[in-house]
Design an enzyme around this catalytic site. Sequence first.
Site, PDB file in Angstrom:
ATOM      1  N   LYS A  46       1.636 -18.866   3.185  1.00  0.00           N
ATOM      2  CA  LYS A  46       1.942 -17.829   4.162  1.00  0.00           C
ATOM      3  C   LYS A  46       0.826 -17.509   5.126  1.00  0.00           C
ATOM      4  O   LYS A  46       1.003 -16.695   6.016  1.00  0.00           O
ATOM      5  CB  LYS A  46       2.313 -16.555   3.406  1.00  0.00           C
ATOM      6  CG  LYS A  46       1.193 -16.084   2.463  1.00  0.00           C
ATOM      7  CD  LYS A  46       1.483 -14.708   1.887  1.00  0.00           C
ATOM      8  CE  LYS A  46       0.252 -14.137   1.212  1.00  0.00           C
ATOM      9  NZ  LYS A  46       0.357 -12.738   0.922  1.00  0.00           N
ATOM     10  N   PHE A  63      14.055  -2.544  11.133  1.00  0.00           N
ATOM     11  CA  PHE A  63      14.076  -3.904  11.685  1.00  0.00           C
ATOM     12  C   PHE A  63      14.989  -3.897  12.903  1.00  0.00           C
ATOM     13  O   PHE A  63      15.925  -3.099  12.971  1.00  0.00           O
ATOM     14  CB  PHE A  63      14.603  -4.897  10.641  1.00  0.00           C
ATOM     15  CG  PHE A  63      13.520  -5.553   9.842  1.00  0.00           C
ATOM     16  CD1 PHE A  63      13.185  -6.888  10.052  1.00  0.00           C
ATOM     17  CD2 PHE A  63      12.835  -4.829   8.882  1.00  0.00           C
ATOM     18  CE1 PHE A  63      12.180  -7.481   9.314  1.00  0.00           C
ATOM     19  CE2 PHE A  63      11.830  -5.426   8.144  1.00  0.00           C
ATOM     20  CZ  PHE A  63      11.499  -6.754   8.350  1.00  0.00           C
ATOM     21  N   ARG A  76      -4.721  -3.908  -2.990  1.00  0.00           N
ATOM     22  CA  ARG A  76      -5.225  -5.100  -3.681  1.00  0.00           C
ATOM     23  C   ARG A  76      -5.888  -6.054  -2.699  1.00  0.00           C
ATOM     24  O   ARG A  76      -5.602  -6.027  -1.513  1.00  0.00           O
ATOM     25  CB  ARG A  76      -4.056  -5.830  -4.363  1.00  0.00           C
ATOM     26  CG  ARG A  76      -3.568  -5.107  -5.608  1.00  0.00           C
ATOM     27  CD  ARG A  76      -2.244  -5.664  -6.047  1.00  0.00           C
ATOM     28  NE  ARG A  76      -1.228  -5.354  -5.060  1.00  0.00           N
ATOM     29  CZ  ARG A  76      -0.047  -5.951  -4.979  1.00  0.00           C
ATOM     30  NH1 ARG A  76       0.261  -6.908  -5.833  1.00  0.00           N
ATOM     31  NH2 ARG A  76       0.829  -5.600  -4.065  1.00  0.00           N
ATOM     32  N   TRP A 124       4.953  -0.996  11.923  1.00  0.00           N
ATOM     33  CA  TRP A 124       4.607  -2.339  12.379  1.00  0.00           C
ATOM     34  C   TRP A 124       4.581  -2.333  13.909  1.00  0.00           C
ATOM     35  O   TRP A 124       3.652  -2.816  14.531  1.00  0.00           O
ATOM     36  CB  TRP A 124       5.641  -3.355  11.859  1.00  0.00           C
ATOM     37  CG  TRP A 124       5.213  -4.786  11.954  1.00  0.00           C
ATOM     38  CD1 TRP A 124       4.628  -5.510  10.965  1.00  0.00           C
ATOM     39  CD2 TRP A 124       5.325  -5.655  13.087  1.00  0.00           C
ATOM     40  NE1 TRP A 124       4.363  -6.785  11.410  1.00  0.00           N
ATOM     41  CE2 TRP A 124       4.772  -6.902  12.705  1.00  0.00           C
ATOM     42  CE3 TRP A 124       5.819  -5.505  14.376  1.00  0.00           C
ATOM     43  CZ2 TRP A 124       4.716  -7.996  13.577  1.00  0.00           C
ATOM     44  CZ3 TRP A 124       5.761  -6.592  15.249  1.00  0.00           C
ATOM     45  CH2 TRP A 124       5.202  -7.825  14.836  1.00  0.00           C
ATOM     46  N   THR A 177       2.648  -2.935   4.760  1.00  0.00           N
ATOM     47  CA  THR A 177       2.646  -2.419   6.129  1.00  0.00           C
ATOM     48  C   THR A 177       2.946  -0.921   6.130  1.00  0.00           C
ATOM     49  O   THR A 177       2.281  -0.145   6.824  1.00  0.00           O
ATOM     50  CB  THR A 177       3.679  -3.199   6.966  1.00  0.00           C
ATOM     51  OG1 THR A 177       3.392  -4.590   6.842  1.00  0.00           O
ATOM     52  CG2 THR A 177       3.622  -2.800   8.417  1.00  0.00           C
ATOM     53  N   LYS A 207       6.141  -3.500   2.279  1.00  0.00           N
ATOM     54  CA  LYS A 207       5.518  -2.437   1.487  1.00  0.00           C
ATOM     55  C   LYS A 207       4.070  -2.182   1.915  1.00  0.00           C
ATOM     56  O   LYS A 207       3.665  -1.025   2.096  1.00  0.00           O
ATOM     57  CB  LYS A 207       5.587  -2.826   0.003  1.00  0.00           C
ATOM     58  CG  LYS A 207       5.156  -1.741  -0.953  1.00  0.00           C
ATOM     59  CD  LYS A 207       5.411  -2.184  -2.398  1.00  0.00           C
ATOM     60  CE  LYS A 207       4.763  -3.542  -2.638  1.00  0.00           C
ATOM     61  NZ  LYS A 207       5.070  -4.138  -3.912  1.00  0.00           N
ATOM     62  N   ALA A 235       1.350  -9.218 -10.608  1.00  0.00           N
ATOM     63  CA  ALA A 235       2.183  -8.112 -11.072  1.00  0.00           C
ATOM     64  C   ALA A 235       3.190  -8.545 -12.136  1.00  0.00           C
ATOM     65  O   ALA A 235       3.997  -7.756 -12.582  1.00  0.00           O
ATOM     66  CB  ALA A 235       2.904  -7.468  -9.899  1.00  0.00           C
ATOM     67  N   PHE A 288       5.150  -6.051  -6.301  1.00  0.00           N
ATOM     68  CA  PHE A 288       6.582  -6.332  -6.439  1.00  0.00           C
ATOM     69  C   PHE A 288       7.418  -5.043  -6.362  1.00  0.00           C
ATOM     70  O   PHE A 288       7.014  -4.095  -5.722  1.00  0.00           O
ATOM     71  CB  PHE A 288       6.862  -7.100  -7.737  1.00  0.00           C
ATOM     72  CG  PHE A 288       6.236  -8.481  -7.769  1.00  0.00           C
ATOM     73  CD1 PHE A 288       6.118  -9.255  -6.621  1.00  0.00           C
ATOM     74  CD2 PHE A 288       5.762  -9.025  -8.963  1.00  0.00           C
ATOM     75  CE1 PHE A 288       5.563 -10.535  -6.653  1.00  0.00           C
ATOM     76  CE2 PHE A 288       5.201 -10.297  -9.004  1.00  0.00           C
ATOM     77  CZ  PHE A 288       5.100 -11.041  -7.852  1.00  0.00           C
TER      78      PHE A 288
END
Lengths: 543, 543
Positions: free
Chosen positions: B92, B368, B81, B396, B60, B58, B260, B288
């Site tokens: 991560k 993808f 954010r 991406w 990206t 989202k 969220a 989310f």
Amino acid sequence: MEIQSIADKIHLTKDDLELYGNYKAKIHLDKIEHLKNEKNGHLILVTSINPTPAGEGKSTVSVGLADALTHIGKSTILALREPSLGPTMGMKGGAAGGGYAQVVPMEDINLHFTGDLHALTTANNALAAFIDNHMYQGNELQIDPDNVSWKRALDLNDRALRQVKVGLGGKTNGIPREDGFDITVASEMMAVLCLSASIEDLKARLRQIVVAENTKGEPVTVEDLKVEGALALLLKDALQPNLVQTIEHTPVFVHGGPFANIAHGCNSLLATSTALKLADYTVTEAGFGADLGAEKFLDIKVPHLKKAPDAVVIVVTIRALKMHGGVALKDLQKENVEAVKRGFVHLEKHLQNMQRYGLPAIVAINEFSSDTKNEEALLSQLLKEKGVPAARTSVWQNGSQGGIELAEKVVDLIETTEPSFMPLYPASFTIEEKINKIVKEIYGGAGVSFSKKARQQMNQFAKRGWDHLPICIAKTQYSLSDDPEKLGCPKDFTISVREFVPKLGAGFIVALTGKVLTMPGLPKQPAALKMDILETGEITGLF
Amino acid sequence: MEIQSIADKIHLTKDDLELYGNYKAKIHLDKIEHLKNEKNGHLILVTSINPTPAGEGKSTVSVGLADALTHIGKSTILALREPSLGPTMGMKGGAAGGGYAQVVPMEDINLHFTGDLHALTTANNALAAFIDNHMYQGNELQIDPDNVSWKRALDLNDRALRQVKVGLGGKTNGIPREDGFDITVASEMMAVLCLSASIEDLKARLRQIVVAENTKGEPVTVEDLKVEGALALLLKDALQPNLVQTIEHTPVFVHGGPFANIAHGCNSLLATSTALKLADYTVTEAGFGADLGAEKFLDIKVPHLKKAPDAVVIVVTIRALKMHGGVALKDLQKENVEAVKRGFVHLEKHLQNMQRYGLPAIVAINEFSSDTKNEEALLSQLLKEKGVPAARTSVWQNGSQGGIELAEKVVDLIETTEPSFMPLYPASFTIEEKINKIVKEIYGGAGVSFSKKARQQMNQFAKRGWDHLPICIAKTQYSLSDDPEKLGCPKDFTISVREFVPKLGAGFIVALTGKVLTMPGLPKQPAALKMDILETGEITGLF
């Protein structure tokens, strides 16, 4: 004046700086690296007699002296500690000098500034989280939950966090154990940052921090946890010295602010060493009185700085001398020549101590309106009899104009005296020998008594090869002894060492005498109650 | 590109900015005040289907869409954010988009950035210290130590702090009581900052925060403690939106980052409202899936923003649709057209929801390498049958070039459709009515069950006049229901509301369904273990 113009004065270009708005900047580490082989300027250490509730104004004199040196044409940088939010919100509101001898932007410096304290708090607590997580996730290092010495930290006054239990609420919340929070400035993270000479040195120091013992009683370090890289990453910006200015536009490095009891109490090594490369005169100060601050500056910081002060300024007030001479705070307004005389022995001891280190000293008599002619005359006469140079300062009232006499005499002292710095003790002394040296020669005590635990620790530390480190004595700042009630120049006292705290990252062993509070509390009416910010951006109650 | 050049693009002068180095700046509040009466540009809300471990991208897509809009000649600002250090150090590493659709300087954004999170942590914990200090210093407000709802906070993942006991170790350490730490982004402080329109509004919101109950069971607020001024002072810089840029030099506001679930999950009100004044197109995202993020954006943030989206972009991937269609993560590489079809009902529900709000929606199919021609063809066909506009994106891999189709279709949608925003519920609905509305119309559930405690709270809140506030449902992000295992489009489920948490400062009532973790833990091998900074300043392991 915009900070770039201040930077110009000391030949720092735009590329050397990371701007934080128009009035604050950090100095890039690669610039500092480039300066490494430049010649050092002169170093002036400002210290004081043991603090009293009457106030001495050490920071104010430091600012005024730097401005006065600039005023008489000397290229000067001031290097100071950065304040903690805890006391600002709690007892006293903000501070960075006062009156016409201030560092600006004062509001920023007293709030978040460039985020150094927050970075330290984060690194401190990230390390704590890594430790608890390690124990929770299998505890490969066999860390003993009852022997985790690394505490959490916040840059606030919060007595409720002094002693806590963490990991409660069931298995998924980690291992229950006792813990506590220190104020960030009391954390070893702060001392590590303040003594690091580079990113590599920072990482080397972080690696050596002892965080716990394992179940066999062996030390567990940050290196064992493999997190020094992440911690250094969190501290990379904080390691860069901050550049601001006095209200008279003298460049000031405000960087690092460790406690002067549990730690060494001076601004960062990098700030001082960089100032020495960029200016002919660097004025810096050490925390509390000369027994704590100057001793640690000379015995802990100077070996890393590889440069001793060329002159020491000891700040006194007649009010404070009267308190050391036995006068109560409420009676200070009354003339009391005899009390000045009695208090003088206290100043004399600090002067002798500086002589012991081989350092030229000068006394700065910081004027108060309550000083009387007779008191002033007596103090001048006593100093003259001892052959000690002295100057009266009124920098709070008059800015640099109030410090010119001091500045000129300091320059004269530096130009006419050859300092021959003699360290107090060699690294090869045992811990016991080092402490005896400090207590007998600096405090003027009769001796030292060690608790059973302290003796056991000294043996253990010697076996571990830690006894080559310097000693950082955590002691009351109010007295040369470890009893805050004993003002003046107490004799025949012994200092009791209760316990040692090894700070391998910082590179010193803390000796605890009496109870040292590493997390202050808030008063009944915190300063915060008066603080406000209006829609216009105007701030009230911060000072 | 230096940040001043980015600011030039949106007509912000040097005086409008507070620089944080050459690549970050904050926007002064007086500039924002001056923009108040300017016309709003178009608002594009990027949301997604319920997240799966397959990843949707989202952020990206948001970055790529903003770059593509800029590329086709539209004046565009992206509002996102700001990340929390906890997950960065934990699971991560850092993130702010990815590949050729990134926000820079990524290192700074993922570390201390401009200090907003630290200011929030400090304000949060200062308030906690004021509460404990009040109880310790006589407790004039008769705060019940067992009913202090204000928790402490750190911007870290630290499970050991979820549940703690504070005030231990004897009388001078305060009142012993149970407490806990939330991650800062879960704190009400964050929600307050993110919904404040000005310093005055910030102070008004701070005043209303309920921190505890007194011994009579009545709410105690920040106003009672008289510390809103000090807290606002600590937050004054954090309230200013941060300006950075994408790698293609589109201006980005990265500001505020509430959870969220326990909060409303969008960047700050001031960032979005300022972007609307400065650009023709503002791209923003909600946390989310659309059931949590978009619903809260529309029902909590929009009433304060006074501007609804002109278009909604729903990000999907074929991989994620297949998971909603019942495929396991390990089997996603295999073609499965039937699973795409089964998963489509999940996307359809979110599309219907946007229709329900009267908002034009478009689907962004984020490519993808594992997507097959057959799967793509089926998804296109299904969307066509439903008359839903859609565009494939590869931002991406290709940056703005990979988002041009989406950008053109979004512009076309905005230019050809008249949005007629219909809020889900009026303020006058009871809490129960509001929750029923969300559960039945947005989640597609059959009804709501309330615990005894929740019912008692609803009565109490109604008596206190708090029931006019919007509802913020804390629910799993993985399912439209409150069971994370129920993927796709579950039917006939009920949502169980366990408890309410009044967030009077933020201005909403949180309804807790199931267990919501407000302090994450670290994994066995935290991302931090790989992080390092070299002497050259080079950073490794952060991404």
